[in-house]
Design a protein around this motif. Structure first.
Motif, mmCIF file in Angstrom:
data_model
loop_
_atom_site.group_PDB
_atom_site.id
_atom_site.type_symbol
_atom_site.label_atom_id
_atom_site.label_comp_id
_atom_site.label_asym_id
_atom_site.label_seq_id
_atom_site.Cartn_x
_atom_site.Cartn_y
_atom_site.Cartn_z
ATOM 1 N N GLU A 60 -8.131 -4.690 3.751
ATOM 2 C CA GLU A 60 -9.035 -3.805 3.391
ATOM 3 C C GLU A 60 -9.509 -3.026 4.591
ATOM 4 O OE1 GLU A 60 -11.530 -1.502 0.710
ATOM 5 O OE2 GLU A 60 -10.064 -3.178 0.180
ATOM 6 N N MET A 61 -9.888 -3.833 5.833
ATOM 7 C CA MET A 61 -10.330 -3.227 7.080
ATOM 8 C C MET A 61 -9.185 -2.615 7.813
ATOM 9 S SD MET A 61 -13.790 -3.799 7.098
ATOM 10 C CE MET A 61 -14.105 -3.515 5.623
ATOM 11 N N THR A 62 -8.195 -3.309 7.778
ATOM 12 C CA THR A 62 -6.859 -2.505 9.001
ATOM 13 C C THR A 62 -6.651 -1.201 8.175
ATOM 14 O OG1 THR A 62 -5.371 -3.951 7.650
ATOM 15 C CG2 THR A 62 -6.160 -4.608 9.871
ATOM 16 N N TYR A 63 -6.336 -1.180 6.714
ATOM 17 C CA TYR A 63 -6.132 -0.189 6.005
ATOM 18 C C TYR A 63 -7.219 1.038 6.262
ATOM 19 C CZ TYR A 63 -1.844 -1.909 3.744
ATOM 20 O OH TYR A 63 -0.616 -2.326 3.610
ATOM 21 N N GLY A 64 -8.346 0.476 6.150
ATOM 22 C CA GLY A 64 -9.357 1.501 6.315
ATOM 23 C C GLY A 64 -9.680 2.302 7.677
ATOM 24 N N VAL A 65 -9.174 1.501 8.555
ATOM 25 C CA VAL A 65 -9.174 1.952 10.028
ATOM 26 C C VAL A 65 -8.246 2.961 10.098
ATOM 27 C CG1 VAL A 65 -8.607 1.558 12.358
ATOM 28 C CG2 VAL A 65 -10.259 0.187 11.249
ATOM 29 N N GLU A 105 -8.141 -16.485 0.578
ATOM 30 C CA GLU A 105 -7.669 -15.476 0.073
ATOM 31 C C GLU A 105 -8.689 -14.356 -0.095
ATOM 32 O OE1 GLU A 105 -4.891 -14.583 -1.862
ATOM 33 O OE2 GLU A 105 -4.202 -16.831 -1.143
ATOM 34 N N LYS A 106 -9.848 -14.721 -0.063
ATOM 35 C CA LYS A 106 -11.245 -13.722 0.302
ATOM 36 C C LYS A 106 -10.890 -13.003 1.786
ATOM 37 C CE LYS A 106 -16.279 -13.014 0.884
ATOM 38 N NZ LYS A 106 -17.378 -13.975 1.109
ATOM 39 N N ASP A 107 -10.560 -13.672 2.852
ATOM 40 C CA ASP A 107 -10.314 -13.176 3.951
ATOM 41 C C ASP A 107 -9.015 -12.462 4.301
ATOM 42 O OD1 ASP A 107 -12.981 -13.740 4.867
ATOM 43 O OD2 ASP A 107 -12.479 -15.794 5.846
ATOM 44 N N LYS A 108 -8.096 -12.973 3.475
ATOM 45 C CA LYS A 108 -6.543 -12.105 3.543
ATOM 46 C C LYS A 108 -7.109 -10.672 2.856
ATOM 47 C CE LYS A 108 -3.544 -15.768 2.794
ATOM 48 N NZ LYS A 108 -2.567 -16.505 1.914
ATOM 49 N N CYS A 124 -6.491 -7.484 -8.114
ATOM 50 C CA CYS A 124 -6.580 -9.023 -8.468
ATOM 51 C C CYS A 124 -5.535 -9.576 -7.879
ATOM 52 C CB CYS A 124 -6.760 -9.209 -9.806
ATOM 53 S SG CYS A 124 -5.381 -8.822 -10.703
ATOM 54 N N ASP A 125 -5.380 -10.926 -7.808
ATOM 55 C CA ASP A 125 -4.256 -11.663 -7.506
ATOM 56 C C ASP A 125 -3.436 -11.641 -8.388
ATOM 57 O OD1 ASP A 125 -2.348 -13.435 -6.471
ATOM 58 O OD2 ASP A 125 -3.547 -15.081 -6.083
ATOM 59 N N ILE A 126 -2.047 -10.906 -8.203
ATOM 60 C CA ILE A 126 -1.239 -10.455 -9.391
ATOM 61 C C ILE A 126 -0.500 -11.778 -9.866
ATOM 62 C CG2 ILE A 126 0.934 -9.447 -9.654
ATOM 63 C CD1 ILE A 126 -1.319 -7.369 -9.513
ATOM 64 N N THR A 127 -0.470 -12.900 -8.959
ATOM 65 C CA THR A 127 -0.051 -14.087 -9.534
ATOM 66 C C THR A 127 -0.799 -14.896 -10.335
ATOM 67 O OG1 THR A 127 -0.713 -15.222 -7.549
ATOM 68 C CG2 THR A 127 1.407 -14.188 -7.115
ATOM 69 N N THR A 128 -1.952 -14.552 -10.776
ATOM 70 C CA THR A 128 -2.701 -15.235 -11.433
ATOM 71 C C THR A 128 -2.691 -14.471 -13.126
ATOM 72 O OG1 THR A 128 -4.702 -13.774 -10.964
ATOM 73 C CG2 THR A 128 -4.096 -15.822 -9.679
ATOM 74 N N LEU A 129 -2.016 -13.399 -12.951
ATOM 75 C CA LEU A 129 -1.888 -12.831 -14.431
ATOM 76 C C LEU A 129 -1.158 -13.523 -15.376
ATOM 77 C CD1 LEU A 129 -1.917 -9.158 -13.159
ATOM 78 C CD2 LEU A 129 -3.899 -10.156 -14.089
ATOM 79 N N PRO A 130 -1.284 -13.226 -16.480
ATOM 80 C CA PRO A 130 -0.344 -13.979 -17.453
ATOM 81 C C PRO A 130 0.884 -13.546 -17.223
ATOM 82 C CG PRO A 130 -2.342 -13.071 -18.582
ATOM 83 C CD PRO A 130 -2.501 -12.586 -17.217
ATOM 84 N N GLY A 131 1.891 -14.680 -17.243
ATOM 85 C CA GLY A 131 3.417 -14.544 -17.429
ATOM 86 C C GLY A 131 3.939 -13.919 -15.954
#
Length: 437
Positions: free
Chosen positions: A51-56, A43-46, A219-226
């Motif tokens: 972040e890097m490709t969008y930054g470029v 997840e961290k490297d994803k 954040c990882d959306i899938t970890t949010l409540p509900g």
């Protein structure tokens, strides 16, 4: 660093360079190629890859300027991807907190999985020259290059917004926040905010957005409540305005045209669960599947049709609609801050093609609207040709069309309402509400 860890880091930078190559050289969208590159990483490297490709992509004109300064001649096709690896190195050195040693050594090592071992010396020399010559401080006296936008789009912005284009350009370079829309079928917005408080998830709210929540950090959306229960959807604040502006009433027959991925379809059903029918059409069956997935997760039902909005005779059953949401195919220039690949996939000539298609669809959809009915025309564009000029032309050629200007916020923007990127933290969006006499 262990051998396996070293190989892992090589592949991470090589994957970023490949994604950039696929977008910039092969015309693929980030949605097509980024997930494929991310699947082998944690997840961290994803997150790092995005972040890097969008930054470029955000800083591409400046990175290309530096590349021309430090690279004697363009690389040949079989190692062209290495140019993108070098620009990734420039971006890391100029815009990220990575150490200079790591940025150089890991980019050099990434030549191996890119099948470009012979360029390791070149990559090392170019990046070390970048550091030694303090190239990051060598900024050209060129507003377009510093804006991060392609020439054609920069010129259109200056022409359309001569008084505030610089503010728009600045807003488009800022990373967009994540907006949630609370599904009030299951939870009130206040109830859901209490759940976020319990999880210590930081957020803020906008007074005008009854169901909207802005997360203070990603954040990882899938970890949010509900998430699995469908208690919320991810939808920008500007897009959240659509269902309210459409104003569906009980027993209405509603059409959501060009509906994928279905966020607005679901919101229509949340705001007015007592409509008689809700039909959602899209031209691609794969995109219809995304609508179905969103409807299922959020607990809604609609009739889904795969059809061409410009040719309704091929799918329409003859029943007129009380309300039509036309989320027209557009340049998507209002969501560049969220999807920076868009500006490099679009060309100036695309705009005329899109304007002609929009014109064809709006005429076709108007024929499906009941007398006294309402059509909401929407785009995620900030170009007048797709928005104000499009609607002005439609009104001029359509005797029974009236503009409902109750929600317009700026006389200079008429007809309709143009939301600009960053306005109340929203994406760029355009709305015009049309009434059939």
């Amino acid at each position: 660093m262990s051998q396996s860890k070293g190989r892992y880091q090589q592949n991470l930078r090589a994957d970023a360079a490949r994604v950039l190559f696929q977008i910039l050289e092969q015309g693929m969208s980030a949605r097509e190629c980024l997930p494929a590159a991310q699947q082998d990483h944690n997840e961290k490297d994803k997150a790092w890859l995005q972040e890097m490709t969008y930054g470029v992509l955000r800083q591409l004109p400046l990175l290309q300027h530096w590349l021309r300064l430090l690279l004697d001649k363009p690389l040949k096709k079989n190692v062209k991807v290495v140019e993108h690896l070098i620009m990734l190195g420039f971006y890391q050195l100029a815009f990220s907190r990575v150490s200079t040693h790591a940025a150089v050594s890991e980019c050099v090592n990434a030549c191996v999985p890119l099948n470009a071992i012979a360029t390791k010396g070149l990559v090392n020399a170019v990046l070390r020259n970048f550091i030694r010559q303090d190239t990051a401080q060598n900024l050209p006296d060129n507003e377009q290059v510093l804006s991060g936008q392609p020439k054609w789009f920069y010129k259109k912005l200056v022409d359309a917004y001569p008084d505030n284009y610089k503010t728009i350009l600045d807003a488009m370079q800022v990373k967009a926040p994540i907006w949630l829309r609370v599904n009030n079928k299951y939870k009130s917005t206040d109830e859901y905010c209490r759940l976020l408080d319990e999880r210590e998830v930081a957020y803020e709210r906008q007074a005008a957005q009854h169901q909207g929540i802005i997360l203070s950090k990603g954040c990882d959306i899938t970890t949010l409540p509900g998430y699995d229960e469908g208690w919320f959807a991810v939808q920008d604040g500007a897009a959240q305005l659509a269902a309210g502006l459409l104003g569906s009433q009980p027993n209405d027959c509603v059409l959501d045209c060009c509906a994928a991925p279905g966020g607005k379809t679901c919101h229509i059903l949340e705001l007015q669960p007592d409509i008689a029918t809700c039909v959602a059409i899209d031209i691609e069956s794969s995109r219809l599947k995304r609508i179905e997935e969103n409807l299922t997760r959020l607990g809604h039902q609609a009739t889904l049709i795969c059809g061409d909005a410009s040719k309704p005779t091929s799918w329409w059953d003859g029943q007129l609609f009380d309300r039509i949401l036309l989320d027209a195919p557009c340049s998507a220039t209002g969501i560049i801050r969220r999807h920076p690949d868009i500006k490099w996939l679009r060309k100036s000539s695309d705009i005329d093609v899109l304007v002609a298609l929009q014109s064809k669809i709006i005429d076709a959809m108007w024929a499906l609207l009941k007398p006294g009915g309402t059509m909401l025309y929407a785009t995620c564009s900030i170009l007048p040709a797709e928005n104000q000029l499009q609607i002005s032309a439609f009104l001029n050629r359509t005797p029974d069309a009236l503009l409902d200007d109750k929600f317009e916020n700026d006389a200079a923007q008429k007809p309709g309402r143009q939301i600009l990127p960053g306005e109340k933290q929203m994406d760029g969006f355009y709305y015009a509400r049309l009434l059939k006499a």
